[in-house]
Design a protein around this motif. Structure first.
Motif, mmCIF file in Angstrom:
data_model
loop_
_atom_site.group_PDB
_atom_site.id
_atom_site.type_symbol
_atom_site.label_atom_id
_atom_site.label_comp_id
_atom_site.label_asym_id
_atom_site.label_seq_id
_atom_site.Cartn_x
_atom_site.Cartn_y
_atom_site.Cartn_z
ATOM 1 N N MET A 214 14.497 -64.348 -20.950
ATOM 2 C CA MET A 214 13.731 -63.552 -19.999
ATOM 3 C C MET A 214 12.246 -63.890 -20.055
ATOM 4 O O MET A 214 11.570 -64.008 -19.030
ATOM 5 N N LEU A 215 11.728 -64.077 -21.267
ATOM 6 C CA LEU A 215 10.309 -64.358 -21.417
ATOM 7 C C LEU A 215 9.941 -65.694 -20.776
ATOM 8 O O LEU A 215 8.923 -65.807 -20.072
ATOM 9 N N HIS A 216 10.764 -66.707 -20.974
ATOM 10 C CA HIS A 216 10.486 -68.012 -20.363
ATOM 11 C C HIS A 216 10.609 -67.948 -18.845
ATOM 12 O O HIS A 216 9.821 -68.570 -18.119
ATOM 13 N N GLU A 217 11.596 -67.198 -18.339
ATOM 14 C CA GLU A 217 11.755 -67.071 -16.892
ATOM 15 C C GLU A 217 10.578 -66.337 -16.264
ATOM 16 O O GLU A 217 10.161 -66.655 -15.142
ATOM 17 N N ALA A 218 10.027 -65.352 -16.979
ATOM 18 C CA ALA A 218 8.913 -64.570 -16.447
ATOM 19 C C ALA A 218 7.628 -65.395 -16.344
ATOM 20 O O ALA A 218 6.782 -65.133 -15.474
ATOM 21 N N THR A 219 7.471 -66.385 -17.222
ATOM 22 C CA THR A 219 6.228 -67.162 -17.227
ATOM 23 C C THR A 219 6.342 -68.502 -16.510
ATOM 24 O O THR A 219 5.311 -69.098 -16.167
ATOM 25 N N ALA A 220 7.564 -68.964 -16.266
ATOM 26 C CA ALA A 220 7.759 -70.310 -15.707
ATOM 27 C C ALA A 220 7.006 -70.541 -14.396
ATOM 28 O O ALA A 220 6.335 -71.573 -14.237
ATOM 29 N N PRO A 221 7.083 -69.618 -13.405
ATOM 30 C CA PRO A 221 6.367 -69.883 -12.146
ATOM 31 C C PRO A 221 4.859 -70.031 -12.339
ATOM 32 O O PRO A 221 4.218 -70.820 -11.639
ATOM 33 N N TRP A 222 4.306 -69.292 -13.293
ATOM 34 C CA TRP A 222 2.856 -69.335 -13.504
ATOM 35 C C TRP A 222 2.452 -70.537 -14.320
ATOM 36 O O TRP A 222 1.326 -71.039 -14.185
ATOM 37 N N GLN A 223 3.354 -71.031 -15.161
ATOM 38 C CA GLN A 223 3.064 -72.281 -15.859
ATOM 39 C C GLN A 223 2.984 -73.445 -14.875
ATOM 40 O O GLN A 223 2.198 -74.369 -15.056
ATOM 41 N N ASP A 224 3.795 -73.380 -13.814
ATOM 42 C CA ASP A 224 3.719 -74.414 -12.779
ATOM 43 C C ASP A 224 2.392 -74.322 -12.020
ATOM 44 O O ASP A 224 1.808 -75.332 -11.638
ATOM 45 N N LYS A 225 1.922 -73.088 -11.798
ATOM 46 C CA LYS A 225 0.682 -72.883 -11.048
ATOM 47 C C LYS A 225 -0.547 -73.191 -11.895
ATOM 48 O O LYS A 225 -1.584 -73.644 -11.374
ATOM 49 N N TYR A 226 -0.455 -72.945 -13.201
ATOM 50 C CA TYR A 226 -1.576 -73.169 -14.110
ATOM 51 C C TYR A 226 -1.146 -74.150 -15.198
ATOM 52 O O TYR A 226 -1.024 -73.779 -16.381
ATOM 53 N N PRO A 227 -0.933 -75.419 -14.861
ATOM 54 C CA PRO A 227 -0.420 -76.377 -15.847
ATOM 55 C C PRO A 227 -1.396 -76.669 -16.975
ATOM 56 O O PRO A 227 -0.998 -77.188 -18.026
ATOM 57 N N ASP A 228 -2.671 -76.341 -16.782
ATOM 58 C CA ASP A 228 -3.669 -76.621 -17.810
ATOM 59 C C ASP A 228 -3.765 -75.514 -18.857
ATOM 60 O O ASP A 228 -4.523 -75.648 -19.834
ATOM 61 N N VAL A 229 -3.021 -74.419 -18.686
ATOM 62 C CA VAL A 229 -3.047 -73.320 -19.649
ATOM 63 C C VAL A 229 -1.947 -73.529 -20.691
ATOM 64 O O VAL A 229 -0.765 -73.614 -20.351
ATOM 65 N N ALA A 230 -2.333 -73.597 -21.955
ATOM 66 C CA ALA A 230 -1.361 -73.722 -23.044
ATOM 67 C C ALA A 230 -0.708 -72.362 -23.279
ATOM 68 O O ALA A 230 -1.410 -71.350 -23.430
ATOM 69 N N VAL A 231 0.624 -72.326 -23.322
ATOM 70 C CA VAL A 231 1.362 -71.071 -23.423
ATOM 71 C C VAL A 231 2.231 -71.068 -24.671
ATOM 72 O O VAL A 231 2.924 -72.038 -24.969
#
Length: 295
Positions: A214-231
């Motif tokens: 669930m945690l990875h699914e919740a952040t995946a769209p935003w990781q695509d939008k902000y690829p320069d942010v380390a998560v």
């Protein structure tokens, strides 16, 4: 000149003890206003003591005239430091919490210091931040003033966001990614889950796996939008979400949560969790209202 709908609102206490907190809140508000290309509106609430308390309070320095002069000096200093921002101010009757709440109706973000208190002349009452988070009509940043050796509020090295899969936490995730990129900070996404009572046959392994997914699914769209942010993803087992999230945020400078979550105990971002963080965390806390985050 920017529209009032996008203005950043900052509450200013304006007392001798609040100097560092006021300065941190104004500086953060100016930084947010500059990067969003909006105006900055500073507010103070003037509230006289109830008649039955007036004999016990000192009000010589708490007149409307002195209050307006104080706010004018703060606005002048902020304008000199940030000449590219339109900075306005107002003194409202009814206290600081009500002044911020009223101004937040047309704002994109409200900012208040963590230790500002409702005051009647010389007497202190409850936390202003709790009232603002409860009643403001926008997202709220509760600023923890920096220690003498600590970084300013805008220099977050780590941003932590609480996630529970709800629409409220989705807005918190969006806000957190945007803040992390603007600050050049690492983002830590945290989900707190609880093992059901013994005897129901539920094993921790599947629950841990579900929380991770669930945690990875919740952040995946935003990781695509902000690829320069380390998560960094962190699922935490615990029965006290406030304590677990605070512990997970050890070393962070900003914690982001939603104002409302799933509504069940297994959801992280209940109103009680955001209230608990505002009361007890020594870090700056962002409480994001549904559809109110500035993007």
């Amino acid at each position: 000149m920017t529209s009032t709908e996008a203005t950043i609102v900052v509450g200013v206490e304006g007392t001798a003890r609040s100097g560092a907190g006021d300065a941190a809140a104004v500086e953060l508000g100016a930084w947010e206003a500059a990067r969003h290309h909006v105006g900055l509106h500073l507010v103070h609430g003037h509230q006289a003591a109830p008649r039955w308390l007036q004999a016990r309070t000192t009000t010589d320095d708490d007149t409307p005239e002195r209050t307006r002069a104080m706010l004018g000096r703060i606005i002048d200093r902020a304008t000199i430091a940030h000449p590219d921002i339109v900075i306005t101010g107002a003194v409202n009757d009814g206290g600081l919490a009500s002044a911020i709440t009223a101004a937040s109706a047309g704002s994109g973000l409200a900012i208040v210091t963590a230790d500002s208190r409702v005051r009647y002349g010389g007497l202190l009452a409850g936390l202003v931040s709790i009232q603002v988070v409860t009643h403001a009509r926008t997202s709220v940043l509760v600023v923890s003033p920096p220690t003498p050796r600590g970084p300013p509020a805008i220099m977050a090295r780590v941003v932590v966001v609480g996630v529970d899969g709800s629409s409220g936490s989705a807005d918190a995730v969006a806000f957190a990614f945007d803040e992390a990129r603007a600050r050049g900070a690492r983002l830590e996404a945290v989900y707190v889950w609880e093992l059901p009572a013994p005897g129901n046959g539920t094993r921790p392994g599947p629950l841990q796996a579900a929380a991770d997914r669930m945690l990875h699914e919740a952040t995946a769209p935003w990781q695509d939008k902000y690829p320069d942010v380390a998560v960094v993803h962190d699922t935490v087992r615990g029965d006290n979400p406030v304590r677990a999230l605070n512990d997970a945020a050890d070393g962070a400078d900003l914690i982001v949560v939603g104002r409302r979550g799933n509504g069940g105990f297994d959801g992280l971002l209940l109103g009680s969790v955001s209230d608990g963080l505002v009361r007890y965390s020594r870090r700056t806390v962002a409480v994001i209202r549904r559809d109110a985050a500035m993007q």
